[in-house]
Design an enzyme around this catalytic site. Structure first.
Site, PDB file in Angstrom:
ATOM      1  N   HIS A  31       0.874  -1.170   0.000  1.00 43.21           N
ATOM      2  CA  HIS A  31       0.000   0.000   0.000  1.00 43.21           C
ATOM      3  C   HIS A  31       0.911   1.220   0.000  1.00 43.21           C
ATOM      4  O   HIS A  31       1.997   1.183   0.569  1.00 43.21           O
ATOM      5  CB  HIS A  31      -0.902   0.001   1.238  1.00 43.21           C
ATOM      6  CG  HIS A  31      -1.806   1.195   1.300  1.00 43.21           C
ATOM      7  ND1 HIS A  31      -2.818   1.389   0.380  1.00 43.21           N
ATOM      8  CD2 HIS A  31      -1.846   2.254   2.150  1.00 43.21           C
ATOM      9  CE1 HIS A  31      -3.444   2.530   0.679  1.00 43.21           C
ATOM     10  NE2 HIS A  31      -2.876   3.063   1.736  1.00 43.21           N
ATOM     11  N   CYS A 120      -3.370   3.082  -5.541  1.00 34.55           N
ATOM     12  CA  CYS A 120      -2.800   3.954  -4.508  1.00 34.55           C
ATOM     13  C   CYS A 120      -1.394   4.434  -4.859  1.00 34.55           C
ATOM     14  O   CYS A 120      -1.021   5.560  -4.526  1.00 34.55           O
ATOM     15  CB  CYS A 120      -2.814   3.266  -3.139  1.00 34.55           C
ATOM     16  SG  CYS A 120      -1.899   1.709  -3.072  1.00 34.55           S
TER      17      CYS A 120
END
Length: 168
Positions: A31, A120
């Site tokens: 992430h 992301c």
């Protein structure tokens, strides 16, 4: 003393600076967030607000994400992280003030999300460099292409049985 400090930095990542990219190591994927300062990051999460342990599974099916400003410690949780400005040699970073202004402008907004072309990592690199890039997505696209090519080859060579038609 410096030698000992070197090993401490491996256990505890150095303090990020504003506009640094933060790579968070989640099970099976990374992430990405962008450090804003004072312990805060900006990142995107699927609109449904699913807990971080499940967000990777949810993100595969999401088409929208919410831009959030959160504490780094809350985003990271129990996972490991590091500062990773890996694209700095390819794309010159924008001035820190501009990155922060761009970030503040989008906090709280809903944005389009696509695992392969707008994830992301694309989001935070767009803020830092003005260009959305993602090695993670490129690897996924390459893997999908490889698997599709392998299936075509196996089918061509007759290694996958053809469907038999039912006679009526």
């Amino acid at each position: 003393m410096a030698f000992r400090d070197c090993f401490r930095s491996l256990a505890y990542p150095h303090n990020p600076r504003p506009a640094d990219l933060i790579e968070v190591f989640r099970p099976g994927y990374q992430h990405w967030a962008l450090y804003l300062g004072d312990g805060y990051v900006i990142n995107i999460a699927p609109v449904d607000g699913i807990a971080s342990a499940l967000s990777s599974a949810k993100s595969v099916f999401s088409t929208k994400a919410l831009v959030k400003m959160q504490l780094l410690k809350d985003v990271v949780g129990e996972d490991k992280y590091r500062v990773n400005n890996k694209y700095d040699t390819t794309y010159p970073p924008l001035p820190v003030e501009e990155v922060i202004l761009r970030s503040e402008f989008v906090i709280g907004q809903e944005v389009a999300y696509d695992l392969l072309v707008n994830n992301c990592e694309h989001f935070v690199t767009l803020l830092r460099y003005g260009e959305g890039v993602s090695d993670q997505a490129n690897r996924a696209v390459s893997t999908i292409g490889f698997v599709a090519a392998a299936i075509d080859i196996f089918t061509f060579l007759g290694l996958f049985p053809k469907r038999q038609r039912t006679k009526y």
